[in-house]
Design a protein around this motif. Sequence first.
Motif, PDB file in Angstrom:
ATOM      1  N   ASN A 215       0.826  -1.210   0.000  1.00  0.00           N
ATOM      2  CA  ASN A 215       0.000   0.000   0.000  1.00  0.00           C
ATOM      3  C   ASN A 215       0.857   1.256   0.000  1.00  0.00           C
ATOM      4  O   ASN A 215       0.605   2.212  -0.739  1.00  0.00           O
ATOM      5  N   LEU A 216       1.891   1.225   0.841  1.00  0.00           N
ATOM      6  CA  LEU A 216       2.778   2.374   0.944  1.00  0.00           C
ATOM      7  C   LEU A 216       3.504   2.621  -0.377  1.00  0.00           C
ATOM      8  O   LEU A 216       3.668   3.752  -0.822  1.00  0.00           O
TER       9      LEU A 216
ATOM     10  N   ARG B 229       2.484   1.907  -3.389  1.00  0.00           N
ATOM     11  CA  ARG B 229       1.597   2.479  -4.407  1.00  0.00           C
ATOM     12  C   ARG B 229       1.359   3.964  -4.199  1.00  0.00           C
ATOM     13  O   ARG B 229       1.200   4.713  -5.132  1.00  0.00           O
ATOM     14  N   VAL B 230       1.292   4.384  -2.931  1.00  0.00           N
ATOM     15  CA  VAL B 230       0.994   5.794  -2.676  1.00  0.00           C
ATOM     16  C   VAL B 230       2.257   6.647  -2.665  1.00  0.00           C
ATOM     17  O   VAL B 230       2.257   7.771  -3.150  1.00  0.00           O
TER      18      VAL B 230
END
Lengths: 435, 267
Positions: free
Chosen positions: B107-108, B110-111
């Motif tokens: 998740n990290l 991707r952001v």
Amino acid sequence: MNSKDSTYSIILDHVTRIEGHGSVRVSVRDGRVEELTLAIVEAQRFFESFTRGMLAHEIPWIVGRICGICCVAHQMAASKAVEAALGLEVSRQSRLLRRLLNESQILQSHLLHVYFLAVPDYVGVPSVLPLARTHPDVVRRALRLKHLANEFTAVIGGRALHPMANTLRGWRRLPDLDALADIRRRLRAALPDFEATVDIARSLKIPDFERQTEYVSLRHPDEYALYDGQVYSSDTGELTPVSDYRHITNEFTVPWSTAKWARWHRESYMVGALARVNNNFDQLHPAAREAAETLGLEVPCHNPYMNNLAQVVEIVHCAHNSLAMLDQVLDQGLEQEDISYTPGPGQGVGAVEAPRGLLFHAYRLDDSGRCTEADAVIPTSQNVNNIERDMKAFAPRMVASMPRDQVRLHLEMLLRAYDPCISCSVHMLEVEFVQ
Amino acid sequence: MKNVLLRPRISFFDMAGCEGCQLAILDCEDIFLELVDLVEIVEFREAMSETAPRFDIAFVEGSIHREIDADRLRDIRARSRWLVALGGCACHGNVQARANGWSPAENLQRVHGLDTVHRVQTDNRYWPLWAHTRVRALHEVVKVDYLLRGCPVDRDEFLHLVKRLLAGSRPGFAAQPVCVECRRHGHECVFLHGETCLGQVTWGGCGAVCIAGGYRCDGCRGLLPNANLASHRQLLRERGLDPKTIDQRYRLFLSGEITAQDAPDEQ
């Protein structure tokens, strides 16, 4: 001043009366500001990651949950991005209803911010609660106007928070015309309350700090741009298409932080009510321009604290402009339109003016019509660089002229003046390490 | 024993969330002044600067994404007589629990990009602010006394809870599906016009507001106890939804509640 008085640090952890969690740290040695940081301490929520796999029409519905205060703006920017990706048309009727929905939310948000979050500082109380005893008329008016704005949003969108009646291309269930007529009647009846809001705002003693910066907002040829337009910079006077947003926000990382900061033509820029009023003053409703004059807001205005007054100017604008749009809707009636669409691949960018400023959303969809990539650049992440630069510019003057508790208050007020919306920060998390 | 509360001290806290549920409470404008006479709001960071050491009722919005937030929650629990999960994220993770479909590092990445992931994982100065765990509902960390469901919460349920606690009795929320309210309000079932809906398996209490607004129920208030997902899944299949689409539907708002047994079709 002895060294004990002139060496101190101010730590404002989890600053109150703002949306989300942010902290300000200042250290002063021998009367000089040695270090100042604005830290965003909110947990990541990963919207841009978990949007993957969603169907086109689910995207605006879910990403509205990025923010409880500006859910409408997130829904709309996402709708516009997905519509751009799929090449979908939006009818004149849907556009008009979206503008109404957007302005109803700007009313809600600005009223909340001005009365509940900002005014207590100027009156010298910690919250709106003590005002209920000392200034009951003001609090009653604030509650009355806020209630009206909420119901306005609910009539158009189905409810005040996370509305569901609107979707891609238009409305699943159109607003009830009788309810719209009732909102129009109540908005008209509330005009004296809006005028009284201007009077209250005029009595606020706004701190006198100025720093020139670049003001960035949408601009539209025919209207005060809140729902759409191209991106205007006060530095160049030029328009840039929304689809070029990455060249506008230029998100970058600073060595001591993983924050994504934004800059365009100079070291930082400002978005929000003051940027819009500065850039598009002539397109405001005449009553709003008059309010600006009453408030002593002359454009271009370079005092960020004046953002609170710019919000009041926009409250007046949205009240009058919404009345005009309601007249139009009620004159022509509403017709259930075909809002079906064929899912498919594509990519697109959408932008609106959220209450706190310019908001971009961008999506990519695959052949099955599901989201594969998402990006959102929110107003607060564009402003945070500018807020910290304001603080760095003003703090030495504050430290030289004010006692410690006043420095503290003025820094908090400056952060609040921007009306930051830190929960929105799907995209930023800034950490400063004091070595 | 009846235990009537005289002007209870209530407080509001936010973990990871949109703060919309607190806003929904602030939206009780028409009764706000009466409300603040009956209760003493002692801490509410979003709206006021006052703080307090102890309270009778703590309302906590949002889900838990880091250990420092879990610690904050434990501290709040220790200071409050009752703890109420305010809204879908606090109750079951809501849309944010979708993030659990991937690891925090994914998740990290991707952001924020791969560089950031490396820095966060190797430089301990980034801890604990950056140390994200899986998304947890409040009850996965502390004892939760009551749940106020929904995205956002329903203000009438909020008022019911406060009034019951004031009167010294237990708040109660009927375990009924959204369908009951559709029938009560006379809304036409969305299945009748070709749409599909999660109302049959979802806790009611919202007044079926999304169906009233022309949409369907996506389940934001959480799964009913003993919801028969197998037969609901069958119903959706009969309406032409393929297994993957059905799983995606459940996982929009209910990622925190759907287990591997509930979703046998997932790869």
